[in-house]
Scaffold this motif. Structure first.
Motif, mmCIF file in Angstrom:
data_model
loop_
_atom_site.group_PDB
_atom_site.id
_atom_site.type_symbol
_atom_site.label_atom_id
_atom_site.label_comp_id
_atom_site.label_asym_id
_atom_site.label_seq_id
_atom_site.Cartn_x
_atom_site.Cartn_y
_atom_site.Cartn_z
ATOM 1 N N GLU A 133 -8.045 11.160 -13.510
ATOM 2 C CA GLU A 133 -8.094 12.483 -13.079
ATOM 3 C C GLU A 133 -8.918 12.132 -11.577
ATOM 4 O O GLU A 133 -8.239 12.966 -10.555
ATOM 5 C CB GLU A 133 -9.064 13.229 -13.499
ATOM 6 N N GLU A 134 -9.473 11.302 -10.863
ATOM 7 C CA GLU A 134 -10.299 10.934 -9.741
ATOM 8 C C GLU A 134 -9.238 10.534 -9.061
ATOM 9 O O GLU A 134 -8.614 10.688 -7.953
ATOM 10 C CB GLU A 134 -11.278 9.654 -10.025
ATOM 11 N N ALA A 135 -7.723 9.409 -9.464
ATOM 12 C CA ALA A 135 -6.961 8.993 -8.969
ATOM 13 C C ALA A 135 -5.753 10.256 -8.217
ATOM 14 O O ALA A 135 -5.166 10.333 -7.420
ATOM 15 C CB ALA A 135 -6.702 7.703 -9.760
ATOM 16 N N ARG A 136 -5.225 10.723 -9.510
ATOM 17 C CA ARG A 136 -4.638 11.826 -9.487
ATOM 18 C C ARG A 136 -5.116 13.234 -7.870
ATOM 19 O O ARG A 136 -4.719 13.274 -6.644
ATOM 20 C CB ARG A 136 -3.848 13.050 -10.186
ATOM 21 N N LEU A 137 -6.135 13.504 -8.059
ATOM 22 C CA LEU A 137 -7.031 14.015 -6.520
ATOM 23 C C LEU A 137 -6.687 13.205 -5.380
ATOM 24 O O LEU A 137 -6.202 13.891 -4.241
ATOM 25 C CB LEU A 137 -8.297 14.543 -7.246
ATOM 26 N N ALA A 138 -7.046 12.118 -5.707
ATOM 27 C CA ALA A 138 -6.880 10.730 -4.711
ATOM 28 C C ALA A 138 -6.004 11.167 -3.765
ATOM 29 O O ALA A 138 -5.690 10.846 -2.369
ATOM 30 C CB ALA A 138 -7.930 9.792 -4.513
ATOM 31 N N ARG A 139 -4.604 11.001 -4.589
ATOM 32 C CA ARG A 139 -3.517 10.934 -3.810
ATOM 33 C C ARG A 139 -2.759 12.249 -3.462
ATOM 34 O O ARG A 139 -1.487 11.867 -3.335
ATOM 35 C CB ARG A 139 -2.760 9.916 -4.290
ATOM 36 N N LEU A 140 -3.179 12.726 -4.045
ATOM 37 C CA LEU A 140 -2.357 14.155 -3.394
ATOM 38 C C LEU A 140 -1.655 14.335 -2.263
ATOM 39 O O LEU A 140 -2.353 13.948 -1.339
ATOM 40 C CB LEU A 140 -3.483 15.527 -3.888
ATOM 41 N N GLY A 141 -0.944 14.837 -1.823
ATOM 42 C CA GLY A 141 0.014 14.426 -1.182
ATOM 43 C C GLY A 141 0.964 13.279 -0.535
ATOM 44 O O GLY A 141 0.920 13.099 0.945
ATOM 45 N N LYS A 142 -0.204 12.123 -0.660
ATOM 46 C CA LYS A 142 0.192 10.650 -0.387
ATOM 47 C C LYS A 142 1.673 10.112 -1.541
ATOM 48 O O LYS A 142 1.482 10.431 -2.179
ATOM 49 C CB LYS A 142 -1.199 9.544 -0.254
ATOM 50 N N GLU A 143 2.232 9.270 -0.666
ATOM 51 C CA GLU A 143 3.564 8.646 -1.477
ATOM 52 C C GLU A 143 2.864 7.211 -1.560
ATOM 53 O O GLU A 143 2.044 6.435 -1.676
ATOM 54 C CB GLU A 143 4.731 7.988 -0.176
ATOM 55 N N ILE A 144 2.665 6.847 -3.216
ATOM 56 C CA ILE A 144 2.078 5.676 -3.866
ATOM 57 C C ILE A 144 3.417 5.046 -4.306
ATOM 58 O O ILE A 144 4.542 5.451 -4.454
ATOM 59 C CB ILE A 144 1.380 6.546 -5.173
ATOM 60 N N GLN A 145 3.636 3.714 -3.486
ATOM 61 C CA GLN A 145 4.327 2.498 -4.139
ATOM 62 C C GLN A 145 3.833 2.055 -5.594
ATOM 63 O O GLN A 145 3.047 1.193 -5.771
ATOM 64 C CB GLN A 145 3.951 1.709 -3.094
ATOM 65 N N ILE A 146 4.599 2.165 -6.326
ATOM 66 C CA ILE A 146 4.166 1.479 -7.933
ATOM 67 C C ILE A 146 4.937 0.230 -7.411
ATOM 68 O O ILE A 146 6.073 0.046 -6.484
ATOM 69 C CB ILE A 146 5.317 2.454 -9.217
ATOM 70 N N PRO A 147 4.155 -1.024 -8.224
ATOM 71 C CA PRO A 147 4.775 -2.322 -8.052
ATOM 72 C C PRO A 147 5.621 -2.179 -8.513
ATOM 73 O O PRO A 147 6.565 -2.055 -9.831
ATOM 74 C CB PRO A 147 2.825 -3.226 -9.101
ATOM 75 N N SER A 148 7.046 -3.108 -8.007
ATOM 76 C CA SER A 148 7.956 -3.259 -8.761
ATOM 77 C C SER A 148 8.106 -4.474 -10.078
ATOM 78 O O SER A 148 6.722 -5.512 -9.879
ATOM 79 C CB SER A 148 8.954 -4.248 -8.032
#
Length: 267
Positions: A208-223
């Motif tokens: 929940e905390e991470a989802r709030l923190a990354r709102l509106g941000k681009e997240i790069q998932i490791p390949s």
């Protein structure tokens, strides 16, 4: 009173508007198609022709349809080999007999088999080497196989006079006899090396905390990272161990015996 209720309702709506909605949960990325492929390696060695020595003396002529008795007191002659030698003599137009009044006596003096130094087989480069052939060739440059050295010797004696009419000896090693290359296979399999890292990242980003923190941000998932792993070699064909080489010995003895009998000059 009515004013108070309206005020509370407005405050509630304002709170709903102000509350931030968390970002969408991240989904696990699709795994790549992992490659699995089988390759073959061939190993070969140098071969020698059988060593043969044959001497026939002119004192007595060996003539078609003369009789020959086979004696093998000095050698362990199997029934199968006895039958094969008898057939070889018949093919030379000589008659095999068990009677003592034969024209000639064929004495089997030597049927020796002994393990000798292993034979080294060197890797043979394919016509179209695969990308990591050099790596595999460095890891498996040679194969060593058990080797048997076989020797057979005989003599033909004129029964009435006791004169030796013919004597011969032949020998060969098992690698030169079967002449088969060794063929091995191995597999190349790709494996994902950082799957736990990717799973841990997704799990952490879906709190929940991470989802709030990354709102509106681009997240790069490791390949996903992959690594090719090579299996050990598996032999497909070619005799190599002691059991496989020992199985060749009856054929080796027959081969050498046939060579010698073929050297007898029959008129």
């Amino acid at each position: 009173m009515r004013f108070l209720v309206v005020s509370l309702f407005i405050l509630f709506l304002s709170g709903c508007v102000i509350t931030k909605q968390p970002a969408e949960p991240l989904a696990m990325p699709l795994k790549p198609n992992l490659k699995s492929q089988t390759y073959q390696l061939e190993y070969e060695t140098t071969h020698s022709s059988p060593k043969v020595k044959s001497v026939q003396l002119p004192a007595h002529k060996v003539i078609k349809n003369q009789t020959v008795k086979i004696i093998s007191d000095k050698a362990s002659l199997t029934d199968t080999l006895l039958s094969q030698i008898s057939q070889a003599l018949n093919d030379k137009a000589l008659k095999v007999t068990t009677k003592n009044n034969s024209d000639y006596v064929l004495t089997i003096q030597q049927l020796d088999l002994s393990f000798t130094d292993d034979t080294k087989y060197l890797i043979k480069q394919p016509q179209k080497p695969f990308s990591f052939y050099t790596e595999v060739a460095q890891q498996y440059p040679i194969q060593q196989c058990a080797t048997i050295f076989a020797q057979v010797s005989m003599r033909l004696t004129h029964k009435k006079s006791g004169d030796i009419v013919w004597f011969a000896k032949s020998s060969i090693d098992s690698a030169s006899f079967h002449r088969e290359p060794l063929v091995y296979s191995f597999n190349e399999e790709q494996k994902i090396t950082n799957e736990l890292e990717v799973v841990a990242f997704i799990h952490q980003q879906n709190t929940e905390e991470a989802r709030l923190a990354r709102l509106g941000k681009e997240i790069q998932i490791p390949s996903y990272k992959t690594l090719s792993k090579l299996s050990s070699l598996t032999k497909l064909s070619g005799p190599c161990n002691r059991t496989e080489i020992s199985a060749l010995t009856p054929m080796m003895q027959f081969y050498l015996s046939s060579i010698l009998i073929d050297k007898i000059k029959v008129q």
